[in-house]
Design a protein around this motif. Sequence first.
Motif, PDB file in Angstrom:
ATOM      1  N   ALA A 121       0.832  -1.208   0.000  1.00  0.00           N
ATOM      2  CA  ALA A 121       0.000   0.000   0.000  1.00  0.00           C
ATOM      3  C   ALA A 121       0.863   1.253   0.000  1.00  0.00           C
ATOM      4  CB  ALA A 121      -0.937  -0.002   1.207  1.00  0.00           C
ATOM      5  N   ARG A 122       1.903   1.279   0.822  1.00  0.00           N
ATOM      6  CA  ARG A 122       2.793   2.442   0.859  1.00  0.00           C
ATOM      7  C   ARG A 122       3.591   2.563  -0.436  1.00  0.00           C
ATOM      8  NH1 ARG A 122       6.601   1.986   4.816  1.00  0.00           N
ATOM      9  NH2 ARG A 122       6.118  -0.205   5.148  1.00  0.00           N
ATOM     10  N   GLY A 123       3.965   1.429  -1.024  1.00  0.00           N
ATOM     11  CA  GLY A 123       4.671   1.449  -2.306  1.00  0.00           C
ATOM     12  C   GLY A 123       3.813   2.025  -3.408  1.00  0.00           C
ATOM     13  N   ILE A 124       2.534   1.634  -3.427  1.00  0.00           N
ATOM     14  CA  ILE A 124       1.606   2.160  -4.425  1.00  0.00           C
ATOM     15  C   ILE A 124       1.431   3.664  -4.256  1.00  0.00           C
ATOM     16  CG2 ILE A 124      -0.830   2.176  -5.132  1.00  0.00           C
ATOM     17  CD1 ILE A 124      -0.821  -0.884  -4.518  1.00  0.00           C
ATOM     18  N   LEU A 125       1.209   4.101  -3.034  1.00  0.00           N
ATOM     19  CA  LEU A 125       1.023   5.534  -2.776  1.00  0.00           C
ATOM     20  C   LEU A 125       2.274   6.327  -3.128  1.00  0.00           C
ATOM     21  CD1 LEU A 125      -0.923   5.330   0.604  1.00  0.00           C
ATOM     22  CD2 LEU A 125      -1.824   6.086  -1.595  1.00  0.00           C
ATOM     23  N   LYS A 130      13.416  -5.722   0.627  1.00  0.00           N
ATOM     24  CA  LYS A 130      13.174  -4.279   0.544  1.00  0.00           C
ATOM     25  C   LYS A 130      12.448  -3.960  -0.759  1.00  0.00           C
ATOM     26  CE  LYS A 130      15.412  -3.307   4.308  1.00  0.00           C
ATOM     27  NZ  LYS A 130      14.692  -3.028   5.518  1.00  0.00           N
ATOM     28  N   ILE A 131      11.516  -3.029  -0.699  1.00  0.00           N
ATOM     29  CA  ILE A 131      10.695  -2.695  -1.862  1.00  0.00           C
ATOM     30  C   ILE A 131      11.522  -2.119  -3.008  1.00  0.00           C
ATOM     31  CG2 ILE A 131      10.037  -0.367  -1.187  1.00  0.00           C
ATOM     32  CD1 ILE A 131       7.114  -1.299  -2.131  1.00  0.00           C
ATOM     33  N   VAL A 132      12.652  -1.490  -2.706  1.00  0.00           N
ATOM     34  CA  VAL A 132      13.473  -0.903  -3.768  1.00  0.00           C
ATOM     35  C   VAL A 132      14.015  -1.970  -4.719  1.00  0.00           C
ATOM     36  CG1 VAL A 132      14.070   1.196  -2.508  1.00  0.00           C
ATOM     37  CG2 VAL A 132      15.515  -0.829  -2.291  1.00  0.00           C
ATOM     38  N   GLY A 137      14.126   3.184 -15.194  1.00  0.00           N
ATOM     39  CA  GLY A 137      13.474   4.433 -15.559  1.00  0.00           C
ATOM     40  C   GLY A 137      12.790   5.121 -14.386  1.00  0.00           C
ATOM     41  N   MET A 138      12.547   4.388 -13.304  1.00  0.00           N
ATOM     42  CA  MET A 138      11.935   5.013 -12.132  1.00  0.00           C
ATOM     43  C   MET A 138      12.944   5.903 -11.434  1.00  0.00           C
ATOM     44  SD  MET A 138       9.553   2.106 -10.295  1.00  0.00           S
ATOM     45  CE  MET A 138       8.933   3.205  -9.022  1.00  0.00           C
ATOM     46  N   ASP A 139      12.465   6.966 -10.832  1.00  0.00           N
ATOM     47  CA  ASP A 139      13.304   7.822 -10.004  1.00  0.00           C
ATOM     48  C   ASP A 139      13.376   7.165  -8.630  1.00  0.00           C
ATOM     49  OD1 ASP A 139      14.483   9.751  -8.424  1.00  0.00           O
ATOM     50  OD2 ASP A 139      13.316  11.403  -9.245  1.00  0.00           O
ATOM     51  N   GLY A 140      14.358   6.295  -8.473  1.00  0.00           N
ATOM     52  CA  GLY A 140      14.472   5.478  -7.261  1.00  0.00           C
ATOM     53  C   GLY A 140      14.702   6.280  -6.004  1.00  0.00           C
ATOM     54  N   ASP A 141      15.532   7.321  -6.082  1.00  0.00           N
ATOM     55  CA  ASP A 141      15.822   8.124  -4.894  1.00  0.00           C
ATOM     56  C   ASP A 141      14.574   8.840  -4.391  1.00  0.00           C
ATOM     57  OD1 ASP A 141      18.485   7.353  -4.946  1.00  0.00           O
ATOM     58  OD2 ASP A 141      19.128   9.125  -6.067  1.00  0.00           O
ATOM     59  N   THR A 142      13.829   9.444  -5.311  1.00  0.00           N
ATOM     60  CA  THR A 142      12.605  10.151  -4.939  1.00  0.00           C
ATOM     61  C   THR A 142      11.573   9.173  -4.386  1.00  0.00           C
ATOM     62  OG1 THR A 142      13.024  11.794  -6.654  1.00  0.00           O
ATOM     63  CG2 THR A 142      10.798  11.708  -5.774  1.00  0.00           C
ATOM     64  N   PHE A 143      11.435   8.029  -5.055  1.00  0.00           N
ATOM     65  CA  PHE A 143      10.497   7.008  -4.583  1.00  0.00           C
ATOM     66  C   PHE A 143      10.864   6.556  -3.175  1.00  0.00           C
ATOM     67  CE2 PHE A 143       9.608   2.582  -3.692  1.00  0.00           C
ATOM     68  CZ  PHE A 143       8.238   2.531  -3.857  1.00  0.00           C
ATOM     69  N   GLU A 144      12.123   6.201  -2.977  1.00  0.00           N
ATOM     70  CA  GLU A 144      12.554   5.674  -1.684  1.00  0.00           C
ATOM     71  C   GLU A 144      12.359   6.686  -0.557  1.00  0.00           C
ATOM     72  OE1 GLU A 144      16.210   3.040   0.169  1.00  0.00           O
ATOM     73  OE2 GLU A 144      16.578   4.232  -1.623  1.00  0.00           O
TER      74      GLU A 144
END
Length: 112
Positions: free
Chosen positions: A25-29, A61-63, A69-76
């Motif tokens: 749920a937190r990953g989706i949000l 870990k979700i990462v 292509g995802m912005d991993g730093d911003t997502f994390e």
Amino acid sequence: TSSHTRVGILNNPSSKIKEDNTAIARGILAAFLTQNNSNLKSFLSKLSKEETAKSLALGTKIVKFLIPGMDGDTFEKKYNTLGLDLIKTHQMFCQEVLKLLPGQMAVISNGR
């Protein structure tokens, strides 16, 4: 199938909301808040797989599931700072306003 379609997610969990049972749920949000549409769609497809849920439950870990292509730093950063209050607010809205039972699913449409 249309570029004019919007999708949103409201969480309505049936169990007590805790850090260890809200990873998806937190990953989706976090993805909705930080990624562009093409990356979002691919990432959500990956998160919706049973083997992903099992792996996250075992402590992965979700990462590890981020796609190229995802912005991993911003997502994390968003994922790690996203509190449980937002999910609790979703749950309260689903149950108080939409009159859903805990865990009950629904599709809500607001088309033109």
